[in-house]
Design a protein around this motif. Structure first.
Motif, PDB file in Angstrom:
ATOM      1  N   HIS A 291      47.141  58.978  65.460  1.00  0.00           N
ATOM      2  CA  HIS A 291      48.475  58.413  65.241  1.00  0.00           C
ATOM      3  C   HIS A 291      49.144  58.123  66.579  1.00  0.00           C
ATOM      4  O   HIS A 291      49.068  58.938  67.508  1.00  0.00           O
ATOM      5  CB  HIS A 291      49.318  59.410  64.446  1.00  0.00           C
ATOM      6  N   LEU A 292      49.809  56.979  66.659  1.00  0.00           N
ATOM      7  CA  LEU A 292      50.621  56.631  67.815  1.00  0.00           C
ATOM      8  C   LEU A 292      52.078  56.818  67.413  1.00  0.00           C
ATOM      9  O   LEU A 292      52.550  56.180  66.461  1.00  0.00           O
ATOM     10  CB  LEU A 292      50.373  55.183  68.254  1.00  0.00           C
ATOM     11  N   VAL A 293      52.775  57.716  68.097  1.00  0.00           N
ATOM     12  CA  VAL A 293      54.174  58.015  67.772  1.00  0.00           C
ATOM     13  C   VAL A 293      55.039  56.802  68.109  1.00  0.00           C
ATOM     14  O   VAL A 293      54.874  56.186  69.160  1.00  0.00           O
ATOM     15  CB  VAL A 293      54.666  59.254  68.557  1.00  0.00           C
ATOM     16  N   THR A 294      55.964  56.476  67.215  1.00  0.00           N
ATOM     17  CA  THR A 294      56.890  55.367  67.428  1.00  0.00           C
ATOM     18  C   THR A 294      58.322  55.888  67.565  1.00  0.00           C
ATOM     19  O   THR A 294      58.614  57.034  67.201  1.00  0.00           O
ATOM     20  CB  THR A 294      56.807  54.363  66.266  1.00  0.00           C
ATOM     21  N   PHE A 295      59.205  55.042  68.074  1.00  0.00           N
ATOM     22  CA  PHE A 295      60.606  55.444  68.266  1.00  0.00           C
ATOM     23  C   PHE A 295      61.261  55.891  66.970  1.00  0.00           C
ATOM     24  O   PHE A 295      62.098  56.791  66.982  1.00  0.00           O
ATOM     25  CB  PHE A 295      61.422  54.299  68.875  1.00  0.00           C
ATOM     26  N   ASP A 296      60.909  55.269  65.847  1.00  0.00           N
ATOM     27  CA  ASP A 296      61.568  55.638  64.593  1.00  0.00           C
ATOM     28  C   ASP A 296      61.223  57.057  64.137  1.00  0.00           C
ATOM     29  O   ASP A 296      61.859  57.594  63.246  1.00  0.00           O
ATOM     30  CB  ASP A 296      61.283  54.625  63.489  1.00  0.00           C
ATOM     31  N   GLU A 297      60.232  57.686  64.774  1.00  0.00           N
ATOM     32  CA  GLU A 297      59.862  59.060  64.434  1.00  0.00           C
ATOM     33  C   GLU A 297      60.549  60.092  65.335  1.00  0.00           C
ATOM     34  O   GLU A 297      60.317  61.284  65.183  1.00  0.00           O
ATOM     35  CB  GLU A 297      58.342  59.224  64.521  1.00  0.00           C
ATOM     36  N   THR A 298      61.374  59.609  66.256  1.00  0.00           N
ATOM     37  CA  THR A 298      62.056  60.520  67.178  1.00  0.00           C
ATOM     38  C   THR A 298      63.521  60.654  66.792  1.00  0.00           C
ATOM     39  O   THR A 298      64.084  59.810  66.091  1.00  0.00           O
ATOM     40  CB  THR A 298      61.947  60.024  68.639  1.00  0.00           C
ATOM     41  N   ASN A 299      64.139  61.732  67.277  1.00  0.00           N
ATOM     42  CA  ASN A 299      65.556  61.956  67.022  1.00  0.00           C
ATOM     43  C   ASN A 299      66.370  61.490  68.230  1.00  0.00           C
ATOM     44  O   ASN A 299      65.831  60.903  69.165  1.00  0.00           O
ATOM     45  CB  ASN A 299      65.806  63.426  66.680  1.00  0.00           C
ATOM     46  N   LEU A 300      67.659  61.784  68.223  1.00  0.00           N
ATOM     47  CA  LEU A 300      68.534  61.343  69.314  1.00  0.00           C
ATOM     48  C   LEU A 300      68.153  61.936  70.662  1.00  0.00           C
ATOM     49  O   LEU A 300      68.417  61.347  71.703  1.00  0.00           O
ATOM     50  CB  LEU A 300      69.990  61.701  68.995  1.00  0.00           C
ATOM     51  N   VAL A 301      67.531  63.102  70.656  1.00  0.00           N
ATOM     52  CA  VAL A 301      67.122  63.751  71.900  1.00  0.00           C
ATOM     53  C   VAL A 301      65.856  63.093  72.463  1.00  0.00           C
ATOM     54  O   VAL A 301      65.572  63.200  73.652  1.00  0.00           O
ATOM     55  CB  VAL A 301      66.900  65.266  71.658  1.00  0.00           C
ATOM     56  N   GLY A 302      65.101  62.403  71.598  1.00  0.00           N
ATOM     57  CA  GLY A 302      63.901  61.703  72.042  1.00  0.00           C
ATOM     58  C   GLY A 302      62.595  62.352  71.640  1.00  0.00           C
ATOM     59  O   GLY A 302      61.530  61.806  71.907  1.00  0.00           O
ATOM     60  N   ASN A 303      62.665  63.524  71.019  1.00  0.00           N
ATOM     61  CA  ASN A 303      61.414  64.152  70.578  1.00  0.00           C
ATOM     62  C   ASN A 303      61.190  63.859  69.095  1.00  0.00           C
ATOM     63  O   ASN A 303      62.082  63.434  68.377  1.00  0.00           O
ATOM     64  CB  ASN A 303      61.405  65.653  70.883  1.00  0.00           C
TER      65      ASN A 303
ATOM     66  N   TYR B 129      60.942  64.213  65.324  1.00  0.00           N
ATOM     67  CA  TYR B 129      61.632  65.005  64.314  1.00  0.00           C
ATOM     68  C   TYR B 129      60.596  65.807  63.526  1.00  0.00           C
ATOM     69  O   TYR B 129      59.542  65.281  63.145  1.00  0.00           O
ATOM     70  CB  TYR B 129      62.429  64.064  63.407  1.00  0.00           C
ATOM     71  N   PHE B 130      60.871  67.077  63.256  1.00  0.00           N
ATOM     72  CA  PHE B 130      59.880  68.004  62.702  1.00  0.00           C
ATOM     73  C   PHE B 130      59.262  67.534  61.387  1.00  0.00           C
ATOM     74  O   PHE B 130      58.086  67.778  61.132  1.00  0.00           O
ATOM     75  CB  PHE B 130      60.488  69.400  62.537  1.00  0.00           C
ATOM     76  N   ALA B 131      60.021  66.855  60.555  1.00  0.00           N
ATOM     77  CA  ALA B 131      59.506  66.454  59.244  1.00  0.00           C
ATOM     78  C   ALA B 131      58.345  65.468  59.362  1.00  0.00           C
ATOM     79  O   ALA B 131      57.518  65.365  58.447  1.00  0.00           O
ATOM     80  CB  ALA B 131      60.621  65.853  58.403  1.00  0.00           C
TER      81      ALA B 131
ATOM     82  N   THR C 210      50.763  68.945  45.910  1.00  0.00           N
ATOM     83  CA  THR C 210      50.955  69.821  47.067  1.00  0.00           C
ATOM     84  C   THR C 210      51.800  70.999  46.613  1.00  0.00           C
ATOM     85  O   THR C 210      52.938  70.822  46.170  1.00  0.00           O
ATOM     86  CB  THR C 210      51.653  69.070  48.216  1.00  0.00           C
ATOM     87  N   VAL C 211      51.229  72.204  46.705  1.00  0.00           N
ATOM     88  CA  VAL C 211      51.959  73.391  46.256  1.00  0.00           C
ATOM     89  C   VAL C 211      52.618  74.132  47.420  1.00  0.00           C
ATOM     90  O   VAL C 211      53.566  74.890  47.211  1.00  0.00           O
ATOM     91  CB  VAL C 211      51.074  74.349  45.417  1.00  0.00           C
ATOM     92  N   ASN C 212      52.121  73.907  48.632  1.00  0.00           N
ATOM     93  CA  ASN C 212      52.831  74.415  49.813  1.00  0.00           C
ATOM     94  C   ASN C 212      52.303  73.708  51.049  1.00  0.00           C
ATOM     95  O   ASN C 212      51.191  73.208  51.066  1.00  0.00           O
ATOM     96  CB  ASN C 212      52.746  75.945  49.944  1.00  0.00           C
ATOM     97  N   CYS C 213      53.160  73.670  52.064  1.00  0.00           N
ATOM     98  CA  CYS C 213      52.761  73.128  53.356  1.00  0.00           C
ATOM     99  C   CYS C 213      53.663  73.738  54.413  1.00  0.00           C
ATOM    100  O   CYS C 213      54.785  74.178  54.122  1.00  0.00           O
ATOM    101  CB  CYS C 213      52.810  71.605  53.390  1.00  0.00           C
ATOM    102  N   SER C 214      53.153  73.783  55.630  1.00  0.00           N
ATOM    103  CA  SER C 214      53.921  74.377  56.722  1.00  0.00           C
ATOM    104  C   SER C 214      53.457  73.797  58.042  1.00  0.00           C
ATOM    105  O   SER C 214      52.394  73.181  58.125  1.00  0.00           O
ATOM    106  CB  SER C 214      53.741  75.903  56.742  1.00  0.00           C
ATOM    107  N   ALA C 215      54.274  74.018  59.060  1.00  0.00           N
ATOM    108  CA  ALA C 215      53.894  73.642  60.423  1.00  0.00           C
ATOM    109  C   ALA C 215      54.603  74.574  61.394  1.00  0.00           C
ATOM    110  O   ALA C 215      55.785  74.879  61.224  1.00  0.00           O
ATOM    111  CB  ALA C 215      54.252  72.193  60.715  1.00  0.00           C
ATOM    112  N   ASP C 216      53.859  75.052  62.375  1.00  0.00           N
ATOM    113  CA  ASP C 216      54.407  75.835  63.486  1.00  0.00           C
ATOM    114  C   ASP C 216      54.318  74.958  64.719  1.00  0.00           C
ATOM    115  O   ASP C 216      53.277  74.347  64.978  1.00  0.00           O
ATOM    116  CB  ASP C 216      53.599  77.120  63.702  1.00  0.00           C
TER     117      ASP C 216
END
Length: 151
Positions: free
Chosen positions: A9-21, A23-25, A58-64
């Motif tokens: 995956h290539l990250v795009t601007f629409d996947e970032t928040n105001l800080v620039g990183n 977004y967790f979702a 999907t019965v559960n999902c998580s990310a650390d």
């Protein structure tokens, strides 16, 4: 170590928040992309079964999270089968930023999916389709429920 299914995956601007990183979702969203690309490439008949009453719930999902990602980072989502028991499939995901000077683990996630069938009384448990079971076998040895690969 089992083979990993890799979704790039290539990250795009629409996947970032105001800080620039990123977004967790979006990490959880990428899990879904990885899973769907896996189905399309390795178990396409299962996609047809989705039109015939099969449901992958999907019965559960998580990310650390361990490090931040930004726009135009190249991220590999590496999926491995953890367990396959009855109608449940548990997978783990490593999110790795790839660069010429080395890879960096950004996050680690998990997801459990239940195979269900639409019946007269709603969703009912269904066995994992054979094609999917065979495709998953390549990406990790199915272990009894509760005995995952990671510590």
């Amino acid at each position: 170590m089992p083979e990993q299914y890799v979704y790039r995956h290539l990250v795009t601007f629409d996947e970032t928040n105001l800080v620039g990183n990123v977004y967790f979702a979006h990490y959880l969203h990428w899990q879904g992309h990885c899973r769907e690309h896996f189905l399309a490439e390795h178990a396409p008949a299962v996609l047809a079964e989705l039109d015939d009453g099969l449901a992958l719930v999907t019965v559960n999902c998580s990310a650390d999270f361990y490090a931040e990602s930004r726009a135009f980072d190249r991220v590999e989502v590496r999926m491995v089968l953890e367990t396959l028991a009855s109608n449940r499939i548990a997978m783990s995901f490593d999110y790795v930023r790839t660069r010429e000077d080395g890879d960096e683990l950004l996050a680690r996630g998990t997801q459990t999916v239940a195979c269900m069938r639409r019946g007269a009384y709603g969703l009912e448990p269904a066995p994992v389709p054979d094609e999917l079971r065979q495709a998953l076998a390549r990406f990790g040895a199915a272990t009894p429920a509760g005995e995952g690969r990671r510590g």
